[in-house]
Every structure is written in structure tokens, then in C-alpha cells.
Write a protein that holds these residues in place. Structure first.
Motif, PDB file in Angstrom:
ATOM      1  N   ILE A 121       0.857  -1.181   0.000  1.00 50.72           N
ATOM      2  CA  ILE A 121       0.000   0.000   0.000  1.00 50.72           C
ATOM      3  C   ILE A 121       0.895   1.233   0.000  1.00 50.72           C
ATOM      4  N   ARG A 122       0.473   2.252  -0.739  1.00 46.88           N
ATOM      5  CA  ARG A 122       1.192   3.522  -0.746  1.00 46.88           C
ATOM      6  C   ARG A 122       0.154   4.633  -0.760  1.00 46.88           C
ATOM      7  N   ARG A 123       0.291   5.574   0.164  1.00 43.76           N
ATOM      8  CA  ARG A 123      -0.682   6.654   0.293  1.00 43.76           C
ATOM      9  C   ARG A 123      -0.507   7.675  -0.829  1.00 43.76           C
ATOM     10  N   ALA A 124      -1.586   8.414  -1.106  1.00 40.31           N
ATOM     11  CA  ALA A 124      -1.588   9.370  -2.215  1.00 40.31           C
ATOM     12  C   ALA A 124      -0.488  10.411  -2.089  1.00 40.31           C
ATOM     13  N   HIS A 125      -0.135  10.777  -0.853  1.00 37.90           N
ATOM     14  CA  HIS A 125       0.856  11.827  -0.636  1.00 37.90           C
ATOM     15  C   HIS A 125       2.290  11.308  -0.653  1.00 37.90           C
ATOM     16  N   GLU A 126       2.479  10.026  -0.946  1.00 34.46           N
ATOM     17  CA  GLU A 126       3.815   9.441  -0.847  1.00 34.46           C
ATOM     18  C   GLU A 126       4.566   9.335  -2.166  1.00 34.46           C
ATOM     19  N   VAL A 127       3.912   9.570  -3.298  1.00 36.65           N
ATOM     20  CA  VAL A 127       4.587   9.485  -4.594  1.00 36.65           C
ATOM     21  C   VAL A 127       4.401  10.790  -5.351  1.00 36.65           C
TER      22      VAL A 127
END
Length: 202
Positions: A94-100
Motif C-alpha cells: 500500500i502507498r498513500r496518495a501523498h507518498e509518490v
């Protein structure tokens, strides 16, 4: 500092994008001059892209990564980040919207990776085309490996093929071979267009 959830993350800088492209090219073993020949541009132009003084178009970026044999998704992470993000067997990623951070290209077009980690043979992206923007400012048709499945989620996008033009409105979908020469653009002078793309490699 990591942005708070819900805040818009800044696009990666031209310098960061250039460094990553150079890193990927060196890993591939391809020389700068050989890549320039493959792309049909000068070695100086490749150098300017890698130094961050020239921002590539969508088509140029895809041609760049295709020539050195890496997926577009590789541009978004360092090798260390890719290794660290790889999920263990029987786990999920999982990767949050603010992380990429998105990548902003020539004409203001942005690409944002939607898949949380690199996935074998599949790439999942969101593209944003500002009014009057196009995937290739030079007007050259793009072709690359695999096939694309796309859905417009806002505005309208036009896809020029060699013998026909297709306009996609919000909610419309399309699939086509990436080997078919194409140019994607937003012909509206006022409305931003957004689409999601699944690129499947053979």
C-alpha cells in the motif's frame, strides 16, 4: 519532510528526474551517444535532459525508457526504494496518495504512478493534460511495447492515430496496441483532462 495526508505533493524537480534517467541509462549499459542515436536527437539534448535543463515531453520520456529497456514506473523510484517497497510473499503493498510525487513533463502534462509498487508486466498511471497540451510537442507519433487501456475521468482527450482521430469524453475508455503510432492531446482551451492508463507489456 513527508507531506501530511490530504495535501498535494510537489512534482519531482527536473534535476531529480534527470538524475534518475541518467542512473537508469548507466544501469542499462547504454552510452549517452548510443541513446541519442536511438532517439534520433543530439547527444547534447540527451545530456540536457539528464542534467534537468530540458524537460522531456511524454513521448520523449517513454521513448527514453523504452530505448534503455526499463518500464516507465522505474522513473518514479530509486533502486533502493524499489527494493524496500517490494512486498513479501503473501503480503500486500500500500502507498498513500501523498507518498509518490508526480512527474511534470513538457507542456505541463503530469504523470502519477497509481500502483503502490512496481508490478511485473503491468503499469498503472494517471495522466493530467492541461488545456491545449499534447504528448509530443514535435508532432511525431509515439510507439512502444505492449498495449494500453485508458479511461478519461475528467474533460476530453484526443488520440491521433496515423489514419484516424478518436475523441474520448469523461467516462469513455479505449484500448490499443502501443505499437500503433499515436499522439495524445487535450484540444480544449479551458478544461483540464485527466485519464487513468493501464499499460500491459507482452
Amino acid at each position: 519532510m513527508t507531506p501530511e495526508p490530504g495535501t498535494e505533493i510537489e512534482a519531482v524537480t527536473n534535476e531529480h528526474l534527470g538524475r534518475r534517467l541518467r542512473e537508469l541509462r548507466l544501469q542499462s549499459g547504454m552510452s549517452l551517444r548510443a541513446l541519442a542515436r536511438e532517439l534520433g536527437i543530439s547527444a547534447s539534448a540527451v545530456s540536457q535532459i539528464e542534467l534537468g535543463t530540458m524537460r522531456p515531453s511524454v513521448s520523449r520520456l517513454i521513448a527514453f525508457v523504452s530505448a534503455i529497456g526499463v518500464p516507465l514506473a522505474a522513473v518514479f523510484d530509486t533502486a533502493e526504494a524499489v527494493d524496500a517497497a517490494a512486498p513479501a510473499v503473501d503480503r500486500f503493498a500500500i502507498r498513500r496518495a501523498h507518498e509518490v510525487a508526480p512527474i511534470r513533463l513538457s507542456g505541463g502534462v503530469t504523470f502519477r504512478r497509481l500502483s503502490p509498487v512496481p508490478s511485473p508486466d503491468v503499469e498503472f498511471f494517471e495522466s493530467t493534460y492541461p488545456p491545449s497540451s499534447i504528448s509530443n510537442a514535435h508532432g511525431h507519433f509515439l510507439r512502444h511495447e505492449g498495449y494500453e487501456v485508458g479511461t478519461v475521468t475528467q474533460g476530453e482527450l484526443t488520440i491521433d492515430f496515423e489514419s484516424e482521430v478518436v475523441t474520448l469524453a469523461e467516462g469513455d475508455s479505449i484500448t490499443f496496441s502501443c505499437g500503433r503510432p499515436h499522439i495524445i492531446g487535450n484540444r480544449s482551451e479551458t478544461v483540464t483532462a485527466v485519464a487513468t492508463w493501464l499499460i500491459v507489456h507482452h
